[in-house]
Write an enzyme that holds these catalytic residues in place. Structure first.
Site, mmCIF file in Angstrom:
data_model
loop_
_atom_site.group_PDB
_atom_site.id
_atom_site.type_symbol
_atom_site.label_atom_id
_atom_site.label_comp_id
_atom_site.label_asym_id
_atom_site.label_seq_id
_atom_site.Cartn_x
_atom_site.Cartn_y
_atom_site.Cartn_z
ATOM 1 N N ARG B 56 0.813 -1.206 0.000
ATOM 2 C CA ARG B 56 0.000 0.000 0.000
ATOM 3 C C ARG B 56 0.862 1.278 0.000
ATOM 4 O O ARG B 56 0.694 2.158 -0.833
ATOM 5 C CB ARG B 56 -0.863 -0.020 1.260
ATOM 6 C CG ARG B 56 -2.134 0.741 1.206
ATOM 7 C CD ARG B 56 -2.939 0.398 2.451
ATOM 8 N NE ARG B 56 -3.574 -0.905 2.364
ATOM 9 C CZ ARG B 56 -4.816 -1.077 1.918
ATOM 10 N NH1 ARG B 56 -5.537 -0.044 1.543
ATOM 11 N NH2 ARG B 56 -5.338 -2.282 1.854
ATOM 12 N N THR B 57 1.796 1.326 0.923
ATOM 13 C CA THR B 57 2.648 2.507 1.039
ATOM 14 C C THR B 57 3.555 2.643 -0.182
ATOM 15 O O THR B 57 3.734 3.732 -0.724
ATOM 16 C CB THR B 57 3.513 2.424 2.324
ATOM 17 O OG1 THR B 57 2.648 2.225 3.437
ATOM 18 C CG2 THR B 57 4.308 3.693 2.536
ATOM 19 N N LYS B 85 23.110 -11.167 0.940
ATOM 20 C CA LYS B 85 24.556 -11.276 0.728
ATOM 21 C C LYS B 85 25.319 -10.549 1.834
ATOM 22 O O LYS B 85 26.535 -10.420 1.782
ATOM 23 C CB LYS B 85 24.933 -10.686 -0.640
ATOM 24 C CG LYS B 85 24.424 -11.512 -1.806
ATOM 25 C CD LYS B 85 24.738 -10.828 -3.131
ATOM 26 C CE LYS B 85 23.944 -11.439 -4.272
ATOM 27 N NZ LYS B 85 23.526 -10.423 -5.252
ATOM 28 N N HIS B 134 6.480 7.215 10.997
ATOM 29 C CA HIS B 134 5.984 7.066 9.628
ATOM 30 C C HIS B 134 5.439 8.437 9.222
ATOM 31 O O HIS B 134 4.232 8.630 9.118
ATOM 32 C CB HIS B 134 4.889 5.989 9.613
ATOM 33 C CG HIS B 134 4.510 5.517 8.248
ATOM 34 N ND1 HIS B 134 5.115 5.972 7.100
ATOM 35 C CD2 HIS B 134 3.582 4.628 7.844
ATOM 36 C CE1 HIS B 134 4.565 5.380 6.054
ATOM 37 N NE2 HIS B 134 3.631 4.554 6.485
#
Ligand SMILES: [Zn+2]
Lengths: 155, 306
Positions: B56-57, B85, B134
């Site tokens: 969604r983001t 890695k 956020h």
């Protein structure tokens, strides 16, 4: 320290003297500096020495050892009133009063397990000191705030 | 001014910046609806690095950049590429720095976006790190409140649900405290707001910490509901016992004011009953739709597009 008490610990030729450590905290200071059985430094330690300023104190002398700025900043968290004397050829070359800095970089680990500074990323831990008494500091990465015992608990 | 600056926490966005973003987002909204070609960020490239899935983001950011006329590059599956890695985030960021003009990052560890911003001269936008911040979601939430109710300052805002792990609420609470909001925090005791956050709000705003919905939302202007994030629990039984311990249905709606709104960052689980969707106060789909114009505004401000 009175002249009498000074004699209890022999003078050192080269190294550092950390004075005015709160009584009982000398061992913690040494472990912070990683000075122990295997470090190869000669250490003299006086615990519960009478102090003019406040009751009793500890004193630590470490031969042939210097201290880094980052180490001083962490020692200041345990011993905010300590002094550090740098000895050269039996003389005090420089004497410093410790104080808790605005920023504590390295040595301390962020108590937040989920913080990026605890991984193999090429950064040092970094805390901004918000309050000195009581100690409160914020991690520059995860932005969480920690009290003194949380920060020092892992040392 | 947020031009050329990273947005890691909501504190990186000043009050003036916020107002500029709101105004720009309104313009973006109009531009999208006009159907005209937008070339504000033509030839600029955004790199998205999602170390945990959040379709969604990511889509919202990528859609915003495409709408602005810019390009998007992305590390297709971080789990199978450089991370496995053993490459550090710092090295990945140095690479992204060489390939793009702005970097959007989502990462499971707290502080990852701040760390990223130290290894690039390009602006970094935090799209969520750990249970931390956020900020673009927060700006979008504030924009929604402003658009729906005409103002933010002084409103009575109730946040309901997972206030411990819910990353969106943490930065929202900090932001609302700057608007003198009267905040109520309702959650099961085990999902209460972390102490350190409560400490940060300090006496900036009035905050009440409560256990139940009942009798606490009659004067609420905004009811912000969050989901319980299953992935945050190690014990599935704990998750099961908590889910459904709070739920917004028609009964709850009845106890709310007529001119109030219900918000949710989506996707929802059982926190809001589908019957609520029909009510005009259900603002969560409109809130989601605000994601693209708001992120368009943020990206173009950061890159100096407008
Ligand atoms: Zn941290």
């Amino acid at each position: 320290m009175t002249e009498d008490q000074t004699l209890k610990i022999s003078k050192i030729k080269e190294g550092i003297v950390i004075d005015h450590i709160p009584a009982g905290k000398a061992i913690k200071v040494l472990s912070l500096l990683n000075v122990g059985e295997h470090s190869g430094h000669t250490v003299s330690l006086a615990m519960r020495v009478k102090s003019k300023k406040r009751g009793f104190k500890d004193v630590v002398k470490i031969e042939n050892r210097n201290v880094a700025e980052s180490e001083l900043s962490v020692i200041s968290l345990i011993a905010p009133e300590a002094t550090v004397s740098y000895i050269e050829n039996y003389n005090i070359k420089e004497k410093r009063m410790l104080s808790i800095p605005d920023q504590i970089t390295g040595i301390l680990k962020c108590p937040n397990q989920n913080c990026i500074s605890n991984t193999k990323e090429p950064v040092q831990s970094s805390f901004r000191v918000l309050s000195r008494e009581p100690l409160l500091a914020r991690c520059e990465y995860c932005e969480r705030e920690f009290r003194g015992n949380e920060l020092l608990g892992k040392l | 001014m947020i031009k050329n600056r990273s947005i890691v926490t909501i504190d990186d966005v000043g009050d003036d910046d916020l107002n500029e973003i709101f105004t720009a987002a309104e313009e973006m909204d109009k531009l999208i609806k006009s159907g005209k070609k937008i070339s504000i960020l033509e030839s600029r490239i955004m790199c998205t690095l999602f170390y945990e899935p959040s379709t969604r983001t990511r889509l919202s950011f990528e859609s915003a950049m495409h709408r602005l006329g810019g390009g998007v590059i992305t590390m297709a599956d971080v789990k199978t590429s450089s991370v496995s890695k053993g490459e550090t985030l710092a090295d990945t960021i140095r690479m992204a720095d060489a390939y793009s003009d702005v970097i959007v990052i989502r990462h499971p560890l707290e502080g990852a976006a701040r760390l990223a911003s130290r290894f690039t001269s390009k602006p970094v936008i935090n799209a969520g790190d750990g249970s931390g911040q956020h900020p673009t979601q927060t700006i979008m939430d504030l924009y929604t409140i402003r658009k729906e109710l005409g103002k933010i300052r002084g409103l009575k805002v109730t946040l309901l649900g997972d206030l411990k792990y819910g990353r969106t609420v943490h930065s929202l609470i900090l932001a609302l405290s700057k608007y003198d909001a009267k905040i109520k925090l309702i959650s099961p005791p085990s999902l209460r707001i972390p102490e350190y956050l409560l400490h940060r709000i300090g006496d900036k705003s009035s905050v009440e910490v409560l256990d139940t919905l009942e009798g606490n939302i009659a004067d609420t202007d905004v009811l912000y509901v969050t989901r319980i994030q299953k992935e945050r629990f190690t014990d599935p039984n704990e998750y099961q016992s908590l889910i459904g311990s709070y739920s917004v249905n028609n009964n709850v709606l009845e106890s709310m004011k007529r001119n109030s709104i219900i918000m949710h960052p989506l996707p929802r689980v059982d926190e809001i009953a589908p019957e609520v969707d029909q009510d005009a106060r259900a603002a969560y789909f409109r809130q989601a739709a605000n994601g693209v114009p708001v992120r368009m505004a943020i990206i173009s401000k950061v890159l100096g597009g407008i």
